[in-house]
Design a protein around this motif. Structure first.
Motif, PDB file in Angstrom:
ATOM      1  N   SER A 200       0.826  -1.211   0.000  1.00  0.00           N
ATOM      2  CA  SER A 200       0.000   0.000   0.000  1.00  0.00           C
ATOM      3  C   SER A 200       0.851   1.246   0.000  1.00  0.00           C
ATOM      4  N   LYS A 201       1.972   1.189   0.714  1.00  0.00           N
ATOM      5  CA  LYS A 201       2.791   2.394   0.866  1.00  0.00           C
ATOM      6  C   LYS A 201       3.848   2.532  -0.219  1.00  0.00           C
ATOM      7  N   HIS A 202       4.204   1.427  -0.859  1.00  0.00           N
ATOM      8  CA  HIS A 202       5.326   1.438  -1.802  1.00  0.00           C
ATOM      9  C   HIS A 202       5.055   2.335  -2.996  1.00  0.00           C
ATOM     10  N   GLN A 203       5.995   3.222  -3.292  1.00  0.00           N
ATOM     11  CA  GLN A 203       5.736   4.225  -4.317  1.00  0.00           C
ATOM     12  C   GLN A 203       5.766   3.683  -5.750  1.00  0.00           C
ATOM     13  N   ASN A 204       6.320   2.480  -5.942  1.00  0.00           N
ATOM     14  CA  ASN A 204       6.305   1.897  -7.277  1.00  0.00           C
ATOM     15  C   ASN A 204       5.113   0.978  -7.514  1.00  0.00           C
ATOM     16  N   VAL A 205       4.277   0.867  -6.491  1.00  0.00           N
ATOM     17  CA  VAL A 205       3.092   0.022  -6.633  1.00  0.00           C
ATOM     18  C   VAL A 205       1.901   0.910  -6.966  1.00  0.00           C
ATOM     19  N   ASN A 206       1.407   0.785  -8.191  1.00  0.00           N
ATOM     20  CA  ASN A 206       0.302   1.645  -8.626  1.00  0.00           C
ATOM     21  C   ASN A 206      -1.033   1.183  -8.051  1.00  0.00           C
ATOM     22  N   SER A 207      -1.257  -0.126  -8.094  1.00  0.00           N
ATOM     23  CA  SER A 207      -2.514  -0.666  -7.574  1.00  0.00           C
ATOM     24  C   SER A 207      -2.262  -1.987  -6.876  1.00  0.00           C
ATOM     25  N   VAL A 208      -3.105  -2.291  -5.896  1.00  0.00           N
ATOM     26  CA  VAL A 208      -3.056  -3.591  -5.220  1.00  0.00           C
ATOM     27  C   VAL A 208      -4.476  -4.103  -5.047  1.00  0.00           C
ATOM     28  N   PHE A 209      -4.666  -5.378  -5.328  1.00  0.00           N
ATOM     29  CA  PHE A 209      -5.966  -5.992  -5.126  1.00  0.00           C
ATOM     30  C   PHE A 209      -5.812  -7.247  -4.296  1.00  0.00           C
ATOM     31  N   LYS A 210      -6.848  -7.517  -3.539  1.00  0.00           N
ATOM     32  CA  LYS A 210      -6.916  -8.806  -2.863  1.00  0.00           C
ATOM     33  C   LYS A 210      -7.539  -9.749  -3.882  1.00  0.00           C
ATOM     34  N   ILE A 211      -6.895 -10.871  -4.113  1.00  0.00           N
ATOM     35  CA  ILE A 211      -7.455 -11.796  -5.092  1.00  0.00           C
ATOM     36  C   ILE A 211      -7.602 -13.177  -4.483  1.00  0.00           C
ATOM     37  N   ASN A 212      -8.293 -14.049  -5.196  1.00  0.00           N
ATOM     38  CA  ASN A 212      -8.299 -15.430  -4.757  1.00  0.00           C
ATOM     39  C   ASN A 212      -7.927 -16.316  -5.932  1.00  0.00           C
ATOM     40  N   ASN A 213      -7.968 -17.591  -5.728  1.00  0.00           N
ATOM     41  CA  ASN A 213      -7.511 -18.543  -6.720  1.00  0.00           C
ATOM     42  C   ASN A 213      -6.014 -18.805  -6.584  1.00  0.00           C
TER      43      ASN A 213
END
Lengths: 145, 168
Positions: free
Chosen positions: B98-111
């Motif tokens: 969430s805080k990392h500046q190179n991470v544009n988006s994060v999703f919780k996924i399953n599978n």
């Protein structure tokens, strides 16, 4: 590359692209005319699109799925994906696949119908990634508080 | 004892009409569209658009944002990374992403995986360092990287007001 002013204004637009020139001028201390000029420059240089991100489950589309795709006929697949209304985004990818896509459906039935269409076009797909929850969306180059 | 069952309809659903879909699809097409132009395009009065917009901004609309051409900024390596992490480090990793500046988006996924992170770096070396760091610090057990080489289509779902006229 962008100037410091351009980067600052961009970060404001990333946070809320509907901010008015007046808002941005107030918050940054940059004169309105300069903000206006810079936004125009950003439009041509760096901004691809201004889009509103929605919670699609609230309009009945609660199923979000991503997967990678390998096609026998790349051109045909590309066109199919680019025009399909349930496909939100398509990227070209490497390694074992041709495309990576984000798709949005009302329900499992719609998704299965889509998968059938893929099968009919001879398109193979990777495992499905169901997006359950947004933790962060378009956070890159966001304004820091 | 009489048991009376009330059927509650979510407020958002009862308020969703064709005009809402028109307004929303215009915003999906161009989030910076002025209310004046939207009114011209949809034949919905400006005051109505204003009210609807304000209502939807609490909940339905998550964010109005400008999508960037990362390459033009010198970020040539972009990828969607699936990450599986041990339960003990999951919360920590979530914070980190969430805080990392190179991470544009994060999703919780399953599978099989826990997170899907869209990451943006100057080059592959930086991406590799990021991945190594994940493995060292968070005991990440499995990752899958899909490089995003080129945008063919981006955020186009529900972005065509003409289509909204046909469906409901």
């Amino acid at each position: 590359m962008l100037t410091e002013k351009e980067l600052l204004i961009l970060s404001h637009l990333r946070e809320n692209s509907r901010k008015t020139i007046t808002d941005i001028a107030k918050e940054t201390g940059i004169p309105k005319s300069t903000v206006f000029d810079n936004i125009n420059k950003l439009k041509t240089k760096v901004i691809k699109k201004n889009v509103s991100l929605l919670d699609f489950s609230k309009v009945g589309y609660g199923l979000r799925v991503n997967f990678a795709i390998k096609a026998k006929n790349k051109k045909e697949a590309r066109e199919f994906l680019a025009n399909h209304k349930n496909v939100n985004s398509v990227y070209k990818t490497t390694n074992n696949f041709d495309f990576y896509i984000e798709a949005i459906f009302k329900n499992m039935k719609e998704m299965h119908d889509f998968k059938d269409e893929l099968d009919n076009l001879g398109i193979k797909r990777s495992e499905e990634h169901f997006l359950i929850d947004d933790i962060k969306r378009e956070g890159f180059m966001l304004r820091k508080e | 004892m009489i048991y009376i069952k009330y059927k509650t309809i979510p407020r958002e659903t009862t308020m969703m009409q064709k005009k809402d879909l028109l307004i929303l699809s215009n915003l999906r097409k161009d989030a910076r569209m002025s209310l004046t132009n939207m009114s011209k395009a949809t034949h919905i009065p400006i005051s109505t658009i204003f009210d609807r917009l304000r209502m939807h901004e609490v909940g339905l609309i998550k964010k109005h944002t400008s999508l960037i051409d990362f390459e033009k900024l010198g970020f040539n390596t972009r990828a969607n990374v699936c990450i599986k992490v041990d339960k003990s480090k999951r919360e920590e990793l979530r914070e980190h992403l969430s805080k990392h500046q190179n991470v544009n988006s994060v999703f919780k996924i399953n599978n099989g995986y826990d997170f899907l992170a869209e990451v943006v770096f100057h080059n592959i070396k930086d991406l590799e360092e990021f991945m190594e760091n994940l493995e060292e610090r968070f005991n990440v057990t499995q990752t899958q990287v899909y490089y995003l080489i080129e945008d063919i289509k981006r955020e186009e779902f529900m972005a065509d007001p003409l289509l909204m006229d046909l469906i409901n």
